[in-house]
Enzyme design. Structure first.
Site, PDB file in Angstrom:
ATOM      1  N   ASN A 184     -25.431 -34.985-101.867  1.00  0.00           N
ATOM      2  CA  ASN A 184     -25.470 -34.674-100.437  1.00  0.00           C
ATOM      3  C   ASN A 184     -24.059 -34.703 -99.834  1.00  0.00           C
ATOM      4  OD1 ASN A 184     -27.172 -34.274 -97.925  1.00  0.00           O
ATOM      5  ND2 ASN A 184     -26.075 -36.132 -97.331  1.00  0.00           N
TER       6      ASN A 184
ATOM      7  N   SER B 162     -18.753 -48.993-103.368  1.00  0.00           N
ATOM      8  CA  SER B 162     -20.123 -48.534-103.643  1.00  0.00           C
ATOM      9  C   SER B 162     -20.060 -47.039-103.884  1.00  0.00           C
ATOM     10  CB  SER B 162     -21.041 -48.812-102.442  1.00  0.00           C
ATOM     11  OG  SER B 162     -20.744 -47.901-101.389  1.00  0.00           O
TER      12      SER B 162
ATOM     13  N   LYS C 124     -16.692 -41.048 -99.954  1.00  0.00           N
ATOM     14  CA  LYS C 124     -15.740 -40.899 -98.850  1.00  0.00           C
ATOM     15  C   LYS C 124     -14.326 -40.780 -99.384  1.00  0.00           C
ATOM     16  CE  LYS C 124     -18.535 -41.290 -95.290  1.00  0.00           C
ATOM     17  NZ  LYS C 124     -18.625 -40.432 -94.113  1.00  0.00           N
TER      18      LYS C 124
ATOM     19  N   THR D   8     -14.458 -44.018 -93.839  1.00  0.00           N
ATOM     20  CA  THR D   8     -14.704 -45.451 -93.658  1.00  0.00           C
ATOM     21  C   THR D   8     -13.526 -46.282 -94.157  1.00  0.00           C
ATOM     22  OG1 THR D   8     -15.957 -47.292 -94.595  1.00  0.00           O
ATOM     23  CG2 THR D   8     -16.115 -45.224 -95.746  1.00  0.00           C
TER      24      THR D   8
ATOM     25  N   TYR E 138     -21.556 -44.839-102.161  1.00  0.00           N
ATOM     26  CA  TYR E 138     -21.307 -44.261-100.828  1.00  0.00           C
ATOM     27  C   TYR E 138     -19.811 -44.246-100.498  1.00  0.00           C
ATOM     28  CZ  TYR E 138     -20.212 -44.744 -95.895  1.00  0.00           C
ATOM     29  OH  TYR E 138     -19.596 -44.646 -94.678  1.00  0.00           O
ATOM     30  N   HIS E 139     -19.156 -45.394-100.640  1.00  0.00           N
ATOM     31  CA  HIS E 139     -17.732 -45.449-100.304  1.00  0.00           C
ATOM     32  C   HIS E 139     -16.924 -44.511-101.209  1.00  0.00           C
ATOM     33  CE1 HIS E 139     -19.030 -49.376 -98.520  1.00  0.00           C
ATOM     34  NE2 HIS E 139     -18.240 -48.967 -97.570  1.00  0.00           N
TER      35      HIS E 139
HETATM   36  N1  LIG Z   1     -22.476 -46.685 -88.698  1.00  0.00           N
HETATM   37  C1  LIG Z   1     -21.353 -47.262 -89.136  1.00  0.00           C
HETATM   38  O1  LIG Z   1     -21.165 -48.479 -89.038  1.00  0.00           O
HETATM   39  C2  LIG Z   1     -20.269 -46.420 -89.750  1.00  0.00           C
HETATM   40  C3  LIG Z   1     -19.082 -47.044 -90.156  1.00  0.00           C
HETATM   41  C4  LIG Z   1     -18.078 -46.273 -90.748  1.00  0.00           C
HETATM   42  C5  LIG Z   1     -18.262 -44.916 -90.917  1.00  0.00           C
HETATM   43  N2  LIG Z   1     -19.418 -44.320 -90.530  1.00  0.00           N
HETATM   44  C6  LIG Z   1     -19.582 -42.882 -90.770  1.00  0.00           C
HETATM   45  O2  LIG Z   1     -19.952 -42.198 -89.607  1.00  0.00           O
HETATM   46  C7  LIG Z   1     -20.866 -41.145 -89.921  1.00  0.00           C
HETATM   47  C8  LIG Z   1     -22.119 -41.292 -89.083  1.00  0.00           C
HETATM   48  O3  LIG Z   1     -22.713 -42.550 -89.363  1.00  0.00           O
HETATM   49  P1  LIG Z   1     -24.048 -42.972 -88.666  1.00  0.00           P
HETATM   50  O4  LIG Z   1     -24.107 -44.433 -88.659  1.00  0.00           O
HETATM   51  O5  LIG Z   1     -24.187 -42.205 -87.405  1.00  0.00           O
HETATM   52  O6  LIG Z   1     -25.117 -42.437 -89.764  1.00  0.00           O
HETATM   53  P2  LIG Z   1     -26.566 -41.818 -89.536  1.00  0.00           P
HETATM   54  O7  LIG Z   1     -27.250 -41.794 -90.848  1.00  0.00           O
HETATM   55  O8  LIG Z   1     -27.254 -42.505 -88.397  1.00  0.00           O
HETATM   56  O9  LIG Z   1     -26.227 -40.322 -89.073  1.00  0.00           O
HETATM   57  C9  LIG Z   1     -25.908 -39.307 -89.992  1.00  0.00           C
HETATM   58  C10 LIG Z   1     -26.655 -38.051 -89.549  1.00  0.00           C
HETATM   59  O10 LIG Z   1     -26.329 -36.993 -90.426  1.00  0.00           O
HETATM   60  C11 LIG Z   1     -27.512 -36.303 -90.786  1.00  0.00           C
HETATM   61  N3  LIG Z   1     -27.289 -35.700 -92.121  1.00  0.00           N
HETATM   62  C12 LIG Z   1     -27.067 -36.333 -93.303  1.00  0.00           C
HETATM   63  N4  LIG Z   1     -26.954 -35.435 -94.300  1.00  0.00           N
HETATM   64  C13 LIG Z   1     -27.096 -34.202 -93.736  1.00  0.00           C
HETATM   65  C14 LIG Z   1     -27.099 -32.886 -94.249  1.00  0.00           C
HETATM   66  N5  LIG Z   1     -26.939 -32.636 -95.557  1.00  0.00           N
HETATM   67  N6  LIG Z   1     -27.278 -31.856 -93.388  1.00  0.00           N
HETATM   68  C15 LIG Z   1     -27.441 -32.080 -92.054  1.00  0.00           C
HETATM   69  N7  LIG Z   1     -27.463 -33.324 -91.514  1.00  0.00           N
HETATM   70  C16 LIG Z   1     -27.293 -34.368 -92.360  1.00  0.00           C
HETATM   71  C17 LIG Z   1     -28.613 -37.345 -90.765  1.00  0.00           C
HETATM   72  O11 LIG Z   1     -29.887 -36.772 -90.561  1.00  0.00           O
HETATM   73  C18 LIG Z   1     -28.176 -38.233 -89.621  1.00  0.00           C
HETATM   74  O12 LIG Z   1     -28.761 -37.833 -88.389  1.00  0.00           O
HETATM   75  C19 LIG Z   1     -21.149 -41.232 -91.401  1.00  0.00           C
HETATM   76  O13 LIG Z   1     -20.406 -40.269 -92.104  1.00  0.00           O
HETATM   77  C20 LIG Z   1     -20.697 -42.622 -91.756  1.00  0.00           C
HETATM   78  O14 LIG Z   1     -20.252 -42.689 -93.090  1.00  0.00           O
HETATM   79  C21 LIG Z   1     -20.432 -45.049 -89.951  1.00  0.00           C
END
Ligand SMILES: NC(=O)c1ccc[n+]([C@@H]2O[C@H](COP(=O)([O-])OP(=O)(O)OC[C@H]3O[C@@H](n4cnc5c(N)ncnc54)[C@H](O)[C@@H]3O)[C@@H](O)[C@H]2O)c1
Ligand SMILES: NC(=O)c1ccc[n+]([C@@H]2O[C@H](COP(=O)([O-])OP(=O)(O)OC[C@H]3O[C@@H](n4cnc5c(N)ncnc54)[C@H](O)[C@@H]3O)[C@@H](O)[C@H]2O)c1
Lengths: 415, 415
Positions: free
Chosen positions: B130, B198, B204, B156, B200-201
C-alpha cells in the site's frame, strides 16, 4: 571429483529466484554442477518482456523444460522448476519454501533494466511494484517459514549513482564522526548513502532498507551483492550444449554496454556511445558472477552479523575507452549519439572489492580472447538481430533524446 | 477576514490524499477554512480496518458525505470527495489530478500504524504494498500530469529509530567529511541515515528515496514532514459541530501513546506503560499539525531546491514521565506491561525543529488544559470503548509478549 566439487556435508539445498534469467540460469547450472541441490523459481516475466518489446535474445534460448532436460542428460543432475510470481503469489512462494526447506535462497528475480524502468509511467510503476513486493515477500516468507535460510541478493553498484566525489565506494557501510548534544565526537557506522540513477536503481536502494530491517528485527542472514555491469554470455556449463545457451540481450532496453558494443561491431552496426562516453562504470564477467555467488554462499554470515555487503565487480572502465577497444579489435565504427539518460556527462568511479578478493576470487578481467568469444557468439547469431531494436529509445525525461545514430551512420549497416 | 484568511492571490487548489483520516480530516477543514479550494481523495481503508479489528474510533465519526454536508452548512464552503485507492487505481488518481489541476497535493494516505504493520505476514505485506505504491503513484502521476504541483508528504520521526548516539536529529540531511582516493578531505551532504523500528517506519524511509529520486530526475517540488506522535483530538474547525468530530484511536494497534494514556485513565483502565517506559518520543498537538501543513504550503520549495525536510514536532518526553503526569492529573493507576516491540528499553532523543520555528510556528506544548480537553472527550464517549481492544497485542517477533495488564490490574476496571 573436481576441486570445486562440494562434498556431502557442504551440499546445500538452494532455491534460485529468477533462475531463468541472464545471471540466474548460469548460476543455477554452476551450483548444480558443483554438487548442490538446485530449485529454480521464475515467472518467465523476462521472456514475456521480450514479447512486449518485440526484441528477443540474440542467442536462441530454450524453454525451461528443454533446458532442464538437457542439463539432466549432460550432467546427470536434476534441477526442479516452479513457475511462481514471487511479487504477487506469496502463498505459492511460501509453500515452495516450506516444502523444499532450502539452506540458501539466491534472489535474482527483479525487473533489472534501468531504461525499461524509465520507459513510461506504466513501466516505472511495474518496476517499483514488482521489485518491492518481490524482495519483501521473500523476506516475509523466510520469517514465516521459521527456517534459518541464508538470503543472497543481487543489488547493483548503480545505487551509488557514480557520483562519489572521488571517494572509493566502500562495501556497504561508511564510518562517520558526529557531534553529540554534549559536544562529544562519536564514531557511527551507517549504510553508505545512495544516489540512484533510475527508478530501477532506486528500487535496489529501497531493497537495502528491507534487508537492514529484517536483519535487525528477525536476524535474517543476508548477503547483498552490489554487482557491476555483467558482460560475456556463456560459462563453462552453458557452453556444454546448445540447449543450455545463455541469454544475450542487445536491445536498447536490456542490452548492457560492453556486450552491446561487441554485438554492434559484430553485426556491422555503429558502436553507439551515449554522450561523450565519459561515464565510468564497474564491470564483471558472467563467469565471475557465478563464482562470486558460490563464494557468497560459502561465506555466509551468522545470526549475529549485520547484512554483509560485497561489491561484486572486478574492474572499472570509461565507456568511451571500451568503445575504442572494441573498435580496434573489430574495426567497427563509433557513433556518438544523444544520451537518453539524465546523468553526469563524466564521472570518476573508485570501488573497493576487497571482500571477494579476500574470499579467493581471481578476477577475470577484460582480455582480447574473451572479447572475441562474445563477438563470435554475436556473429554466429547475427541473422537473429533486429537492427531497429538496437538504439536506446527510453528517455529519462522529455528533455532527453533517444540514442539513435544519424541516418548517414545507419547506412553503414550492412543488412 | 481573519489574519489567517487567504486572499484571492494566495488561494490554492489543494488535493488532500487521506483526507478522511485522523490528521487529514482536520487539515482539510483548516485549509478550507482559511480560503483554499480543497479536494479530498480517500479509499476509506482506515474505516475498513476499524471493521477488521472490530475497534472503532472512540468518538463517533460521520460518513464522509455527512461530514462534508455539515461543513458546507457551517462554513458555506464546499469540499469535494473522490473515493480512489491511490495505491491500486492509478488511472483514476491521474484523472482527478488532471481534472482538478491542483497547486498542492498533501499526502497522508498510507497505512500508518507500526503495530498493525507487524501483526502478521499479511499485514506486513499490505503495508509495504500500500505505502510504496501509494507514494510512487502520486509521484508518477505528478510527472505524467505535467503540472507544477508542490507535494507535501507526512513522514515520521520514527524513521530514525530513536538511536542517535546522543546526537541532535537534523532536518533531513547530514554533513560529513570523507577522504578521497587522493587523500583530500571533502565535505558531502547526505540524507540523514535511517534506522526504522517497524515495517511501517521502514516504508517511510523508503518513501524518502522515492522523493530524492523524483526530485532529482523530474524536479518535483517536495516537502517531507517528519512528524512526531500526534496527540489531542479536535481542532478549531472539528469543534464547530458534532458531525465534524475527529477520529480518536485508543486500541492497541492504532492508538498512540499520549492519547491512549488519557483515554485509559478516563475510562478507569490502567495506564499501560510498555517495558520501563524509558523510551523517549517526539510529540505534536493536532492543532499544530494542521498549522504546520499550512506553513509547509506557504513555504514551498522552488524547482531548483532539493527535497525540503522539516521535523514536525514541538517537544520530546519519556513515556514513563507522561504516564506519571496523566496519573497525577487523573488519579489513574500505572501498569508496567511487556513491551510488544523490539526496541531499546531506554533511549535519548534530541530533535532539531528550527525550520518550522523560523517559519512562525508557535508550539502548543503539553499543558493541563489541553490534557483535560482530551480526557473530557474520552469521558464523554466512554460507553463506546471496548476494553478488550485496549491492550497492544501485535508483537514484533515471537519472542516479544503482548502488552496486557495482569488480571488483578484488570479488575480495577469499572465496566
Ligand atoms: N497519527 C500520528 O501520530 C502520526 C505521526 C507521524 C506521522 N503520521 C503520518 O501522517 C499520515 C496520516 O496519519 P493519520 O494518523 O491521519 O492516519 P489515518 O490512518 O487516520 O489516515 C490515513 C488516511 O489515508 C487513507 N488511505 C490509506 N491508504 C490509502 C490508499 N491507498 N488510497 C487512498 N486513501 C488511503 C485512509 O483511509 C485514512 O483515511 C500518515 O502518513 C502517518 O504515517 C501520523
Ligand atoms: N545483468 C547485469 O548486468 C546486472 C548487473 C548488476 C546487477 N544485476 C542484478 O542481477 C539480477 C539478475 O539480473 P539478470 O541480468 O539475470 O536479469 P534477467 O531479467 O535476465 O533475470 C531476472 C529473472 O527474474 C525473473 N523475475 C522477475 N520478476 C519476477 C517475479 N516477480 N517472480 C518470479 N520471477 C521473476 C525474470 O523472469 C528473469 O528470468 C537482477 O536483480 C539484477 O538487478 C544484473
Amino acid at each position: 571429483m573436481s576441486v570445486n566439487q562440494t562434498n556431502d556435508k557442504a551440499k546445500k539445498k538452494i532455491i534460485v529466484l529468477g533462475g531463468d534469467g541472464f545471471c540466474g540460469w548460469p548460476t543455477s547450472l554452476h551450483l548444480s554442477q558443483i554438487g548442490h541441490d538446485v530449485v529454480i523459481i521464475d515467472n518467465l516475466s523476462r521472456r514475456n518482456i521480450d514479447n512486449e518489446l518485440e526484441a528477443e535474445s540474440l542467442t536462441p534460448i530454450q524453454p525451461m523444460h528443454t533446458r532442464l532436460h538437457a542439463w539432466k542428460e549432460i550432467s546427470g543432475k536434476e534441477i526442479t522448476f516452479h513457475n511462481v510470481n514471487i511479487a504477487s503469489e506469496y502463498d505459492q512462494l511460501l509453500q515452495v519454501i516450506k516444502q523444499e526447506q532450502p539452506d540458501v535462497i539466491v534472489h535474482f528475480a527483479e525487473q533489472r533494466s534501468a531504461p525499461y524502468s524509465m520507459k513510461s509511467p506504466k513501466h516505472k510503476r511495474y518496476t517499483v511494484n514488482n521489485n518491492m513486493n518481490a524482495t519483501h515477500n521473500v523476506l516475509c516468507a523466510i520469517v514465516e517459514s521459521e527456517l534459518d535460510i541464508h538470503l543472497v541478493h543481487l543489488g547493483t553498484m548503480g545505487v551509488y549513482g557514480y557520483g562519489t566525489a572521488g571517494m572509493k565506494i566502500p562495501e556497504g557501510y561508511l564510518d562517520v564522526e558526529v557531534t553529540t548534544e554534549k559536544g562529544d565526537r562519536v564514531q557511527q557506522q551507517m549504510l553508505y548513502p545512495t544516489n540512484p540513477g533510475s527508478v530501477y536503481h532506486m528500487t535496489k536502494s529501497q531493497d537495502q532498507l528491507l534487508f537492514q530491517y529484517y536483519n535487525k528485527n528477525d536476524r535474517v542472514r543476508i548477503t547483498d551483492l552490489h554487482q557491476g555491469i555483467v558482460w560475456g554470455t556463456n560459462t563453462k556449463e552453458t557452453n556444454l550444449d546448445d540447449r543450455l545457451l545463455n541469454r544475450f540481450d542487445y536491445d536498447g532496453d536490456y542490452g548492457t554496454v560492453l556486450n552491446r558494443f561487441l554485438m554492434q561491431a559484430s553485426v556491422g552496426y555503429p558502436i553507439t556511445v551515449h554522450g561523450t562516453g565519459g561515464q565510468t562504470r564497474a564491470f564483471i564477467h558472467i563467469q565471475d558472477t557465478v563464482r562470486c555467488i558460490q563464494l557468497a554462499i560459502e561465506n555466509a554470515p551468522t545470526k549475529d552479523d549485520r547484512v554483509m555487503i560485497f561489491n561484486q565487480m572486478t574492474e572499472t572502465h570509461r565507456v568511451v575507452d571500451l568503445a575504442k577497444l572494441v573498435s580496434e579489435i573489430t574495426g567497427g565504427e563509433i557513433a556518438y549519439v544523444s544520451n537518453p539518460r539524465k546523468e553526469a556527462a563524466e564521472n570518476e568511479l573508485h570501488v573497493k572489492n576487497d571482500l571477494f578478493l579476500s574470499k579467493g576470487l581471481e578476477p577475470t578481467t577484460l582480455n582480447e580472447g574473451l572479447l572475441q568469444e562474445v563477438s563470435e557468439v554475436a556473429k554466429r547469431f547475427r541473422e537473429r538481430a533486429d537492427y531497429d531494436k538496437i538504439p536506446a529509445t527510453s528517455t529519462w525525461t522529455r528533455d532527453q533524446k533517444p540514442g539513435v545514430p544519424e541516418v548517414n551512420e545507419k547506412e553503414h549497416v550492412q543488412k
